[in-house]
Structure formats: structure tokens, C-alpha cells
Design a protein around this motif. Structure first.
Motif, PDB file in Angstrom:
ATOM      1  N   THR A  15       0.831  -1.211   0.000  1.00  0.00           N
ATOM      2  CA  THR A  15       0.000   0.000   0.000  1.00  0.00           C
ATOM      3  C   THR A  15       0.860   1.252   0.000  1.00  0.00           C
ATOM      4  N   THR A  16       1.953   1.226   0.725  1.00  0.00           N
ATOM      5  CA  THR A  16       2.873   2.375   0.751  1.00  0.00           C
ATOM      6  C   THR A  16       3.416   2.656  -0.644  1.00  0.00           C
ATOM      7  N   LEU A  17       3.799   1.603  -1.362  1.00  0.00           N
ATOM      8  CA  LEU A  17       4.267   1.789  -2.738  1.00  0.00           C
ATOM      9  C   LEU A  17       3.142   2.353  -3.601  1.00  0.00           C
ATOM     10  N   LEU A  18       1.941   1.803  -3.470  1.00  0.00           N
ATOM     11  CA  LEU A  18       0.818   2.287  -4.271  1.00  0.00           C
ATOM     12  C   LEU A  18       0.501   3.752  -4.002  1.00  0.00           C
ATOM     13  N   GLU A  19       0.619   4.179  -2.754  1.00  0.00           N
ATOM     14  CA  GLU A  19       0.372   5.591  -2.408  1.00  0.00           C
ATOM     15  C   GLU A  19       1.300   6.525  -3.176  1.00  0.00           C
ATOM     16  N   ARG A  20       2.493   6.059  -3.479  1.00  0.00           N
ATOM     17  CA  ARG A  20       3.455   6.873  -4.211  1.00  0.00           C
ATOM     18  C   ARG A  20       3.347   6.656  -5.719  1.00  0.00           C
ATOM     19  N   LEU A  21       2.976   5.429  -6.122  1.00  0.00           N
ATOM     20  CA  LEU A  21       2.912   5.074  -7.537  1.00  0.00           C
ATOM     21  C   LEU A  21       1.712   5.706  -8.240  1.00  0.00           C
ATOM     22  N   VAL A  22       0.561   5.712  -7.604  1.00  0.00           N
ATOM     23  CA  VAL A  22      -0.651   6.236  -8.248  1.00  0.00           C
ATOM     24  C   VAL A  22      -0.466   7.695  -8.687  1.00  0.00           C
ATOM     25  N   PRO A  23       0.026   8.593  -7.827  1.00  0.00           N
ATOM     26  CA  PRO A  23       0.237   9.970  -8.303  1.00  0.00           C
ATOM     27  C   PRO A  23       1.227  10.052  -9.468  1.00  0.00           C
ATOM     28  N   ALA A  24       2.256   9.199  -9.463  1.00  0.00           N
ATOM     29  CA  ALA A  24       3.224   9.201 -10.572  1.00  0.00           C
ATOM     30  C   ALA A  24       2.538   8.785 -11.873  1.00  0.00           C
ATOM     31  N   LEU A  25       1.662   7.792 -11.816  1.00  0.00           N
ATOM     32  CA  LEU A  25       0.934   7.366 -13.007  1.00  0.00           C
ATOM     33  C   LEU A  25      -0.087   8.418 -13.436  1.00  0.00           C
ATOM     34  N   ASN A  26      -0.721   9.091 -12.469  1.00  0.00           N
ATOM     35  CA  ASN A  26      -1.644  10.190 -12.787  1.00  0.00           C
ATOM     36  C   ASN A  26      -0.917  11.309 -13.519  1.00  0.00           C
ATOM     37  N   ARG A  27       0.305  11.627 -13.083  1.00  0.00           N
ATOM     38  CA  ARG A  27       1.087  12.691 -13.738  1.00  0.00           C
ATOM     39  C   ARG A  27       1.418  12.321 -15.177  1.00  0.00           C
ATOM     40  N   GLN A  28       1.438  11.022 -15.478  1.00  0.00           N
ATOM     41  CA  GLN A  28       1.689  10.561 -16.848  1.00  0.00           C
ATOM     42  C   GLN A  28       0.405  10.529 -17.671  1.00  0.00           C
ATOM     43  N   GLY A  29      -0.691  11.021 -17.092  1.00  0.00           N
ATOM     44  CA  GLY A  29      -1.942  11.131 -17.813  1.00  0.00           C
ATOM     45  C   GLY A  29      -2.845   9.909 -17.715  1.00  0.00           C
ATOM     46  N   LEU A  30      -2.527   8.958 -16.849  1.00  0.00           N
ATOM     47  CA  LEU A  30      -3.353   7.758 -16.717  1.00  0.00           C
ATOM     48  C   LEU A  30      -4.447   7.941 -15.676  1.00  0.00           C
ATOM     49  N   ARG A  31      -5.641   7.466 -16.005  1.00  0.00           N
ATOM     50  CA  ARG A  31      -6.733   7.376 -15.034  1.00  0.00           C
ATOM     51  C   ARG A  31      -6.613   6.000 -14.391  1.00  0.00           C
ATOM     52  N   VAL A  32      -6.341   5.990 -13.096  1.00  0.00           N
ATOM     53  CA  VAL A  32      -6.022   4.757 -12.378  1.00  0.00           C
ATOM     54  C   VAL A  32      -7.122   4.438 -11.375  1.00  0.00           C
ATOM     55  N   SER A  33      -7.531   3.174 -11.351  1.00  0.00           N
ATOM     56  CA  SER A  33      -8.447   2.669 -10.338  1.00  0.00           C
ATOM     57  C   SER A  33      -7.741   1.540  -9.595  1.00  0.00           C
ATOM     58  N   LEU A  34      -8.336   1.116  -8.492  1.00  0.00           N
ATOM     59  CA  LEU A  34      -7.693   0.095  -7.658  1.00  0.00           C
ATOM     60  C   LEU A  34      -8.723  -0.885  -7.146  1.00  0.00           C
ATOM     61  N   ILE A  35      -8.354  -2.148  -7.149  1.00  0.00           N
ATOM     62  CA  ILE A  35      -9.111  -3.188  -6.459  1.00  0.00           C
ATOM     63  C   ILE A  35      -8.167  -3.751  -5.409  1.00  0.00           C
ATOM     64  N   LYS A  36      -8.582  -3.695  -4.160  1.00  0.00           N
ATOM     65  CA  LYS A  36      -7.758  -4.215  -3.064  1.00  0.00           C
ATOM     66  C   LYS A  36      -8.496  -5.386  -2.428  1.00  0.00           C
ATOM     67  N   HIS A  37      -7.814  -6.507  -2.351  1.00  0.00           N
ATOM     68  CA  HIS A  37      -8.375  -7.688  -1.706  1.00  0.00           C
ATOM     69  C   HIS A  37      -7.802  -7.789  -0.309  1.00  0.00           C
ATOM     70  N   SER A  38      -8.659  -8.058   0.641  1.00  0.00           N
ATOM     71  CA  SER A  38      -8.221  -8.226   2.024  1.00  0.00           C
ATOM     72  C   SER A  38      -8.766  -9.546   2.546  1.00  0.00           C
ATOM     73  N   HIS A  39      -7.967 -10.229   3.339  1.00  0.00           N
ATOM     74  CA  HIS A  39      -8.426 -11.467   3.970  1.00  0.00           C
ATOM     75  C   HIS A  39      -9.152 -11.171   5.276  1.00  0.00           C
ATOM     76  N   LYS A  40      -9.229  -9.902   5.627  1.00  0.00           N
ATOM     77  CA  LYS A  40      -9.917  -9.502   6.851  1.00  0.00           C
ATOM     78  C   LYS A  40     -11.316  -9.012   6.491  1.00  0.00           C
ATOM     79  N   ASP A  41     -12.197  -8.983   7.474  1.00  0.00           N
ATOM     80  CA  ASP A  41     -13.481  -8.330   7.266  1.00  0.00           C
ATOM     81  C   ASP A  41     -13.218  -6.837   7.123  1.00  0.00           C
TER      82      ASP A  41
END
Length: 172
Positions: A15-41
């Protein structure tokens, strides 16, 4: 839409990497969405709120709309977790869907691995062969690591994501 996974055992810093990666991809003009799977409720609602009360009353789905966002909550109520293809069909039009979790899904992934966490890497396990296309770490990686990257090299990670993201049909 193109899909790319971020995999790794718990506590590795996905998640820490994603927090930094998403803005970098946005700056490259990409519209980014995320699906996060958790084994917890997970709980995105709060007891006492109208939406929570209505879910608890038995609604299968509750769609909550506010001035700045909307959220759709779907109760599984003992049903099996839906497959990734179904979840992808729920995502609005975008350029890239990043998937955190779904380690065994058949799509390209970057593994986040930190030796200091003390857990073995996924890339050495046969079930992930051909799926983990790169490994990002904060230390030097062993020679058998696929396409080693440094966690702090966001441009390199972004290039890897863009180069390996694959079109996956929401139908399967």
C-alpha cells in the motif's frame, strides 16, 4: 482496461508503494483505479448511520451518494467472494486498474519484498511462475529475482507497470 498487480506478503509495503505510484501514473496522464483484496473483514460504514442500519436490516446492496463521492456496498451474506473478472466489470472506464492482493490471479504482478520483514519471497514459488514479472525491494535482490527494481525508483516501477499491464476482459 489494463490490469497490473502489486503482490507480496503482509507487511511488505504494498500500500505504501501504491500511495506513491498512483500519483506518478496520474502525472503521466493515466486514469487509475484500484481493487484491493483483504483477507480480513472490512467495514466502510459506521454503526448508527442510515446506510449501516439498512444493510443490517437485510439490504443486499446499499449505494451511498454524497456531494463528493459515492460508494456501493454489497453484502456477501455467506456467498463466495466474487472472481476478479466480476469486480473488474464493476469498475468505471479507466486506463489502468491496479490490483493489490489476488496473488494467485493470472495477470502480471510486481512483488514488493523486504528482506527485513523475514518472510520468503513469492517469486520463488512455482504457483507464481510467469506471473511475477518484477520485484521491488529496499535492499539488493538475489540473482534469481525477476527484473529487480528499487522501491524508491518510482519512475522505474511506473515503466514496469506500463510495460507489463495487460488487457483483461471483465467477462473472464
Amino acid at each position: 482496461m489494463n490490469v497490473f498487480g502489486i503482490a507480496g506478503r503482509s507487511g511488505m509495503g504494498k500500500t505504501t508503494l501504491l500511495e506513491r505510484l498512483v500519483p506518478a501514473l496520474n502525472r503521466q496522464g493515466l486514469r487509475v483505479s484500484l481493487i484491493k483484496h483483504s483477507h480480513k473483514d472490512i467495514e466502510v460504514d459506521r454503526p448508527g448511520k442510515d446506510s449501516h442500519r439498512l444493510r443490517e436490516a437485510g439490504c443486499q446492496e446499499v449505494l451511498l451518494l454524497g456531494r463528493t463521492r459515492w460508494a456501493l456496498m454489497h453484502e456477501l451474506r455467506g456467498d463466495a467472494e466474487p472472481p476478479l473478472a466480476y469486480l473488474l466489470s464493476r469498475i468505471q472506464d479507466c486506463d489502468l486498474v491496479l490490483v493489490e492482493g489476488f496473488k494467485s490471479g493470472h495477470f502480471p504482478k510486481l512483488e514488493v519484498w523486504r528482506e527485513a520483514v523475514g518472510k520468503p519471497p513469492l517469486w520463488r514459488e512455482a504457483q507464481y511462475a510467469g506471473q511475477i514479472v518484477a520485484v521491488a525491494s529496499d535492499t539488493a535482490l538475489p540473482a534469481d529475482a525477476p527484473a529487480p527494481l528499487r522501491l524508491d525508483d518510482l519512475e522505474g516501477v511506473a515503466r514496469c507497470v506500463r510495460a507489463h499491464a495487460t488487457a483483461i476482459s471483465a467477462a473472464g
